[in-house]
Structure formats: structure tokens, C-alpha cells
Design an enzyme around this catalytic site. Structure first.
Site, PDB file in Angstrom:
ATOM      1  N   HIS A  36       0.868  -1.194   0.000  1.00  0.00           N
ATOM      2  CA  HIS A  36       0.000   0.000   0.000  1.00  0.00           C
ATOM      3  C   HIS A  36       0.904   1.244   0.000  1.00  0.00           C
ATOM      4  O   HIS A  36       1.733   1.391  -0.870  1.00  0.00           O
ATOM      5  CB  HIS A  36      -0.925  -0.089   1.220  1.00  0.00           C
ATOM      6  CG  HIS A  36      -2.076   0.870   1.255  1.00  0.00           C
ATOM      7  ND1 HIS A  36      -2.437   1.689   0.225  1.00  0.00           N
ATOM      8  CD2 HIS A  36      -2.964   1.132   2.257  1.00  0.00           C
ATOM      9  CE1 HIS A  36      -3.493   2.409   0.566  1.00  0.00           C
ATOM     10  NE2 HIS A  36      -3.833   2.107   1.790  1.00  0.00           N
TER      11      HIS A  36
ATOM     12  N   HIS B 227      -2.327  -1.901  -9.719  1.00  0.00           N
ATOM     13  CA  HIS B 227      -3.334  -1.267  -8.846  1.00  0.00           C
ATOM     14  C   HIS B 227      -4.618  -2.093  -8.893  1.00  0.00           C
ATOM     15  O   HIS B 227      -4.978  -2.631  -9.936  1.00  0.00           O
ATOM     16  CB  HIS B 227      -3.622   0.165  -9.340  1.00  0.00           C
ATOM     17  CG  HIS B 227      -4.243   1.025  -8.290  1.00  0.00           C
ATOM     18  ND1 HIS B 227      -5.580   1.002  -8.007  1.00  0.00           N
ATOM     19  CD2 HIS B 227      -3.680   1.907  -7.430  1.00  0.00           C
ATOM     20  CE1 HIS B 227      -5.840   1.842  -7.031  1.00  0.00           C
ATOM     21  NE2 HIS B 227      -4.705   2.406  -6.658  1.00  0.00           N
TER      22      HIS B 227
ATOM     23  N   ASP C  36       2.852   5.536  -6.437  1.00  0.00           N
ATOM     24  CA  ASP C  36       4.105   5.389  -5.667  1.00  0.00           C
ATOM     25  C   ASP C  36       5.342   5.268  -6.531  1.00  0.00           C
ATOM     26  O   ASP C  36       6.458   5.278  -6.009  1.00  0.00           O
ATOM     27  CB  ASP C  36       3.997   4.148  -4.767  1.00  0.00           C
ATOM     28  CG  ASP C  36       2.984   4.373  -3.649  1.00  0.00           C
ATOM     29  OD1 ASP C  36       2.142   3.492  -3.414  1.00  0.00           O
ATOM     30  OD2 ASP C  36       3.030   5.461  -3.040  1.00  0.00           O
TER      31      ASP C  36
HETATM   32  C1  SDX Z   1      -1.432   2.272  -3.272  1.00  0.00           C
HETATM   33  O1  SDX Z   1      -6.199   0.986  -3.415  1.00  0.00           O
HETATM   34  C2  SDX Z   1      -5.683   2.214  -3.563  1.00  0.00           C
HETATM   35  O2  SDX Z   1      -6.323   3.122  -4.015  1.00  0.00           O
HETATM   36  C3  SDX Z   1      -4.239   2.332  -3.075  1.00  0.00           C
HETATM   37  C4  SDX Z   1      -3.536   3.646  -3.406  1.00  0.00           C
HETATM   38  C5  SDX Z   1      -4.142   4.810  -2.653  1.00  0.00           C
HETATM   39  O3  SDX Z   1      -4.041   5.947  -3.136  1.00  0.00           O
HETATM   40  O4  SDX Z   1      -4.622   4.585  -1.507  1.00  0.00           O
HETATM   41  O5  SDX Z   1      -3.631   3.894  -4.801  1.00  0.00           O
HETATM   42  C6  SDX Z   1      -2.070   3.598  -3.009  1.00  0.00           C
HETATM   43  O6  SDX Z   1      -1.450   1.431  -2.412  1.00  0.00           O
HETATM   44  C7  SDX Z   1      -0.824   2.021  -4.622  1.00  0.00           C
HETATM   45  C8  SDX Z   1      -0.275   0.572  -4.760  1.00  0.00           C
HETATM   46  C9  SDX Z   1       1.149   0.540  -4.208  1.00  0.00           C
HETATM   47  N1  SDX Z   1       1.655  -0.837  -4.152  1.00  0.00           N
HETATM   48  C10 SDX Z   1       2.623  -1.286  -4.979  1.00  0.00           C
HETATM   49  O7  SDX Z   1       3.125  -0.604  -5.883  1.00  0.00           O
HETATM   50  C11 SDX Z   1       3.113  -2.700  -4.693  1.00  0.00           C
HETATM   51  C12 SDX Z   1       3.221  -3.492  -6.003  1.00  0.00           C
HETATM   52  N2  SDX Z   1       1.875  -3.656  -6.522  1.00  0.00           N
HETATM   53  C13 SDX Z   1       1.200  -4.891  -6.176  1.00  0.00           C
HETATM   54  O8  SDX Z   1       1.504  -5.510  -4.991  1.00  0.00           O
HETATM   55  C14 SDX Z   1      -0.244  -4.926  -6.639  1.00  0.00           C
HETATM   56  O9  SDX Z   1      -0.287  -4.435  -7.921  1.00  0.00           O
HETATM   57  C15 SDX Z   1      -1.290  -4.224  -5.807  1.00  0.00           C
HETATM   58  C16 SDX Z   1      -1.232  -4.615  -4.376  1.00  0.00           C
HETATM   59  C17 SDX Z   1      -1.143  -2.736  -5.932  1.00  0.00           C
HETATM   60  C18 SDX Z   1      -2.663  -4.614  -6.380  1.00  0.00           C
HETATM   61  O10 SDX Z   1      -2.789  -5.966  -6.171  1.00  0.00           O
HETATM   62  P1  SDX Z   1      -4.109  -6.778  -6.638  1.00  0.00           P
HETATM   63  O11 SDX Z   1      -5.113  -5.885  -7.225  1.00  0.00           O
HETATM   64  O12 SDX Z   1      -4.504  -7.651  -5.501  1.00  0.00           O
HETATM   65  O13 SDX Z   1      -3.580  -7.623  -7.844  1.00  0.00           O
HETATM   66  P2  SDX Z   1      -2.850  -9.007  -7.695  1.00  0.00           P
HETATM   67  O14 SDX Z   1      -1.802  -8.934  -6.616  1.00  0.00           O
HETATM   68  O15 SDX Z   1      -3.892 -10.070  -7.593  1.00  0.00           O
HETATM   69  O16 SDX Z   1      -2.106  -9.092  -9.095  1.00  0.00           O
HETATM   70  C19 SDX Z   1      -2.743  -9.605 -10.248  1.00  0.00           C
HETATM   71  C20 SDX Z   1      -1.593 -10.226 -11.045  1.00  0.00           C
HETATM   72  C21 SDX Z   1      -0.819 -11.292 -10.254  1.00  0.00           C
HETATM   73  O17 SDX Z   1      -0.227 -12.169 -11.200  1.00  0.00           O
HETATM   74  P3  SDX Z   1      -0.944 -13.592 -11.490  1.00  0.00           P
HETATM   75  O18 SDX Z   1      -1.216 -14.247 -10.138  1.00  0.00           O
HETATM   76  O19 SDX Z   1      -2.206 -13.244 -12.250  1.00  0.00           O
HETATM   77  O20 SDX Z   1       0.071 -14.352 -12.336  1.00  0.00           O
HETATM   78  O21 SDX Z   1      -0.624  -9.204 -11.357  1.00  0.00           O
HETATM   79  C22 SDX Z   1       0.623  -9.525 -10.709  1.00  0.00           C
HETATM   80  C23 SDX Z   1       0.304 -10.519  -9.609  1.00  0.00           C
HETATM   81  O22 SDX Z   1       1.433 -11.334  -9.337  1.00  0.00           O
HETATM   82  N3  SDX Z   1       1.131  -8.287 -10.182  1.00  0.00           N
HETATM   83  C24 SDX Z   1       2.395  -7.893 -10.274  1.00  0.00           C
HETATM   84  C25 SDX Z   1       2.443  -6.628  -9.679  1.00  0.00           C
HETATM   85  N4  SDX Z   1       1.219  -6.296  -9.241  1.00  0.00           N
HETATM   86  C26 SDX Z   1       0.411  -7.324  -9.546  1.00  0.00           C
HETATM   87  N5  SDX Z   1       3.482  -8.508 -10.809  1.00  0.00           N
HETATM   88  C27 SDX Z   1       4.630  -7.805 -10.721  1.00  0.00           C
HETATM   89  N6  SDX Z   1       4.761  -6.586 -10.184  1.00  0.00           N
HETATM   90  C28 SDX Z   1       3.687  -5.963  -9.656  1.00  0.00           C
HETATM   91  N7  SDX Z   1       3.809  -4.757  -9.124  1.00  0.00           N
END
Ligand code: SDX
Length: 435
Positions: free
Chosen positions: A268, A307, A363
Site C-alpha cells: 500500500h 493497482h 508510488d
Molecule cells: C497504493 O487501493 C488504492 O487506491 C491504493 C492507493 C491509494 O491511493 O490509496 O492507490 C495507493 O497502495 C498504490 C499501490 C502501491 N503498491 C505497490 O506498488 C506494490 C506493487 N503492486 C502490487 O503488490 C499490486 O499491484 C497491488 C497490491 C497494488 C494490487 O494488487 P491486486 O489488485 O490484488 O492484484 P494481484 O496482486 O492479484 O495481481 C494480479 C496479477 C498477479 O499475477 P498472477 O497471479 O495473475 O500471475 O498481477 C501480478 C500478480 O502477481 N502483479 C504484479 C504486480 N502487481 C500485480 N506482478 C509484478 N509486479 C507488480 N507490481
């Protein structure tokens, strides 16, 4: 038959049911009538991580994830970033309309005259180790303010709510600056009411022995816009926590501390700190392809990418990229930007990221700017929490006055054992528990 309805047939009984559709949603409680017999509890929705569940009605922030649209109270984020100050936007997010000149002057006065902290806060802060993480210090100190303002528990009184909303918005930068000054062993700096919200924050962070702190206007403006971009984001993890804790009628200091705890997670708001560490680990542009391969092979995530809602470019990331140019003209170029731009270029062309609709989020670039302005990575999520306090408080206020809301208490699907009898300890098998 009303158009806005769903007809469902329970194949276990052959019965059909009409479920009204309102704003693109059906009420989960309307499923409870679907039973196999009188003893049946009725159907529930199973939705781990709330991937497709609306927990509230809100008029604060609108996001269209597919089109990359973000609006506060109907105003596009681009408009607000271009024409408003952070406190102006804070007023909009909290009260639903942009202030006129006299309303803004009064609002700025009210906030700037609530930036002092009770002197006991110094003793509290002194209890932390010199290397305590500033986010942990911020969270603990915000919670401790609950001991100074016990009447904040009177959350049903609008006057009491507004008083503590102003106090929290005013004091977050002061606590954040104290956390930083403690970590570097410098004396605390008192607020200067002549300065704007962000200039005063910079004053409390970086004033040394000069008689009056003078913030670089370009950097102060960049920070103000970054605060606008981080103010609210509808039902994200931190805000969901704020609403959940607030639904139990806990006081707003404890609710904000809970929301900030959720924000601190690396998935997050903690991601901005992780992005810089990732860019430092990659080091140079030449190492980017190898890092991308590691991520594609499931070894770690591309921090700052992806996201839950945005399946297009996060509009905030696009604006932050523009701010970076302004800041680097003053601070000098942050070479990590080359690595970040190359990561983005490759990621946006790779099937792995395209298929999963992974784009830079808020971020990805923000840390580069914070670092260039002079913040250490441990402060980055603190810089997220300061402006997001406005969104948390606006969402909390909306929850408190929402007649439909009650204490949050989800159900579960039970998968454990039932009706066991306690065996004598001498008869129990080793290793029977969950590892
Ligand atoms: C914020 O919700 C909000 O509004 C949050 C926010 C706010 O203003 O409050 O916008 C702020 O929290 C932004 C997000 C910051 N976090 C990161 O940058 C961390 C990296 N991102 C991920 O952990 C992820 O993208 C999330 C947590 C942001 C979203 O996760 P989801 O929606 O639960 O998606 P998921 O983890 O189920 O991913 C779907 C697929 C998966 O692959 P498969 O299982 O389908 O093979 O996408 C992949 C994930 O492994 N994936 C990534 C990835 N993010 C998702 N693979 C590599 N790098 C990434 N960053």
C-alpha cells in the site's frame, strides 16, 4: 417486472427470486432469503479482499480505473493540482465545495493555529530509539494524542468532530517533522504561522539556526501538489481500515493511527519507499532487463506498478512525473529517474505486464521527487500519511453520519472441526496442530 432487478433461480429448490439492482449493485442481505429450508442461514457472498464488494455509499472520490480518471467531489485531479492549494482541496474533500476567499482564510487560520503539540509529546518521542522508523513513530504518536483529547470519543457531536478534524490535519506535519528531527538528533522546531501548510512543514523539518526559515518556492509548491494528489482515493486499504475502526465509534486519533498502520504496508503506501530501494538495487539502466525477467519469473514484484482499481495509467503518476521535471531543475537530476523511465518503457511493452494491466501507480515516481527534495526513504510513507489524513477524516465523517452504517462485522465460511471432546493431555498426539 422492474427492469433494475436480477432474477435468480436456486437450483437446489427450483425457487426463483427477484433481487433489486441499485447503482449497479445488489444488496448482499437480499441473498439471505435464498434458503434450502427454514433452518438454513441463507446465502452469503464470499469475497476475500473485497475484490467486488461495495462497503458504503460515498460522494467524496470518484475513480474510473479503466479510463484512468480520479475526481474529488466531481473535480478532476488535474484541475485541482493546477489551480488549488492543498488546504483548499482539503476543504473541498471534507466539506464538499471549494471555499470562497473568506472561507479559505478562516480555514487556513484554523489549521495553522492547531499545529502546536502538547509538550508531553516531546517526552513520548524521546522514548523512541534514534533509528526508529518515522512511520512507526507517527502512528504511535497520533494514537497517543487520544490521551490528550479524551473528549474526542464524543463522535456523535459535529462540533467535537470538526475540532478534532482540524487538530489532526494541523498536527500531522508537526508529528512527522518531530519524528524526522528525532531521527537525526536535531532540536524540534516550532511551527511558524506566517508560512503555508507545506512551507511550515519544511520549516519544522529543516530550519537550523537562521532566524526565519525560507522555503524554496518551487519545492514547496511541488510538495503542495503531491499532497493534493495523495489526499483521498476512495475505499483503499487504509481508508477501509479508518471506516472499520470508526464504525466501532473509536475516537478519530485511534482510527487515523489504525488507517496509517494499514498504509504503512509495502503493498500500500509503503510501496514508495520500496520503489527507491528497488531502483537502488537495480542501480543502472543496463540492469533493468534482468530485473524485469526476475519479476516475470515470479521473483518479487515491480514495486510502484499495478493497482486494484486502475487498469490504466494512474492519473496521479502522470502528474507526478511532470512535477519531477520542476523539482529536478532546482535540486539537480536524480539519476534513478533514468532507471525508472527504462523500467516503465520495458514494462509497458512486455506481455506479462500488459496482460495483467500493470501500469505505474502513485508510488512509482513520488519517491524520486521526495529523495531529490531531501527526504530519506523512511520518510516517504509519512509524506503519504500527512495528506491522506484529510481523506481518512472525510470518509470517517461520512461514515459517522450515514444512517445505513453500523459496526463493521463481516461473516465467514467456517472450514474447521466441530463438536470435539477434550482428551486427557497424556493421550494427545504430537504435531496435531497447524504448523
Ligand atoms: C497504493 O487501493 C488504492 O487506491 C491504493 C492507493 C491509494 O491511493 O490509496 O492507490 C495507493 O497502495 C498504490 C499501490 C502501491 N503498491 C505497490 O506498488 C506494490 C506493487 N503492486 C502490487 O503488490 C499490486 O499491484 C497491488 C497490491 C497494488 C494490487 O494488487 P491486486 O489488485 O490484488 O492484484 P494481484 O496482486 O492479484 O495481481 C494480479 C496479477 C498477479 O499475477 P498472477 O497471479 O495473475 O500471475 O498481477 C501480478 C500478480 O502477481 N502483479 C504484479 C504486480 N502487481 C500485480 N506482478 C509484478 N509486479 C507488480 N507490481
Amino acid at each position: 417486472m422492474p427492469e433494475d432487478s436480477l432474477t435468480v433461480t436456486d437450483n437446489r429448490t427450483g425457487k426463483s427470486y427477484e433481487l433489486p439492482i441499485d447503482h449497479g449493485a445488489v444488496r448482499a442481505m437480499d441473498l439471505r432469503q435464498i434458503k434450502t429450508d427454514e433452518n438454513d442461514f441463507g446465502l452469503m457472498l464470499y469475497d476475500p479482499a473485497f475484490m467486488n464488494t461495495a462497503s458504503c455509499r460515498s460522494a467524496i472520490t470518484f475513480i474510473d480505473g479503466d479510463r484512468g480518471i480520479l475526481e474529488y467531489r466531481g473535480y478532476p485531479i488535474e484541475e485541482l493540482a493546477a489551480h488549488c492549494t492543498f488546504l483548499e482541496v482539503a476543504y473541498l474533500v471534507l466539506f464538499g465545495a471549494l471555499p470562497n476567499p473568506s472561507e479559505l482564510d478562516h480555514w487556513v487560520y484554523e489549521i495553522s493555529h492547531r499545529t502546536m503539540l502538547h509538550e508531553t509529546t516531546k517526552k513520548f518521542m524521546e522514548g523512541f530509539r534514534y533509528d526508529a522508523h518515522p512511520m512507526s513513530m507517527l502512528i504511535s504518536t497520533v494514537a497517543a494524542l487520544s490521551t490528550i483529547y479524551p473528549n474526542a470519543r464524543q463522535i456523535g457531536d459535529p462540533e467535537v468532530r470538526l475540532r478534532h478534524i482540524k487538530r489532526l490535519i494541523g498536527k500531522m506535519p508537526s508529528i512527522a517533522a518531530m519524528s524526522y528531527r528525532h531521527s537525526v538528533g536535531f532540536p524540534y522546531v516550532y511551527p511558524d504561522n506566517d508560512l503555508s501548510y507545506t512551507e511550515n512543514f519544511m520549516n519544522m523539518l529543516w530550519k537550523m539556526v537562521e532566524p526565519k526559515y525560507a522555503a524554496n518556492p518551487v519545492l514547496a509548491h511541488a510538495l503542495d501538489v503531491l499532497f493534493i494528489l495523495h489526499a483521498d482515493h476512495e475505499q483503499n486499504c487504509g481508508t477501509h481500515t479508518m471506516r472499520s475502526v470508526g464504525s466501532a465509534h473509536a475516537d478519530p486519533y485511534l482510527a487515523v493511527a489504525s488507517a496509517a498502520s494499514a498504509l504503512s504496508g509495502p503493498l500500500h503506501g509503503g510501496a514508495n519507499e520500496e520503489v527507491i530501494r528497488m531502483l537502488e538495487e537495480i542501480g543502472v539502466v543496463e540492469n533493468v532487463p534482468a530485473h524485469i525477467e526476475k519479476v516475470k519469473n515470479g521473483k518479487g514484484k515491480l514495486m510502484g506498478f499495478g493497482h486494484r482499481v486502475y487498469k490504466n495509467y494512474d492519473p496521479r503518476a502522470a502528474l507526478i512525473k511532470k512535477i519531477a521535471d520542476e523539482v529536478f531543475k532546482v535540486t539537480g537530476y536524480n539519476r534513478k529517474l533514468e532507471v525508472a523511465l527504462e523500467l516503465e518503457r520495458i514494462a509497458l511493452s512486455e506481455e506479462y505486464f500488459i496482460k495483467r494491466k500493470l501500469y505505474p501507480n502513485v508510488d512509482f515516481y513520488s519517491g524520486l521527487i521526495y529523495q531529490a527534495i531531501g527526504f530519506k526513504p523512511e520518510m516517504f510513507t509519512v509524506l503519504f500519511a500527512i495528506p491522506r489524513t484529510v481523506g481518512w477524516l472525510a470518509q470517517w465523517q461520512e461514515l459517522v453520519v450515514d444512517a445505513e452504517q453500523k459496526i463493521a462485522r463481516p461473516r465467514q465460511i467456517y472450514t474447521g472441526a466441530r463438536g470435539l471432546r477434550v482428551a486427557p493431555i497424556t493421550e494427545r498426539v504430537a504435531g496435531a496442530g497447524i504448523r
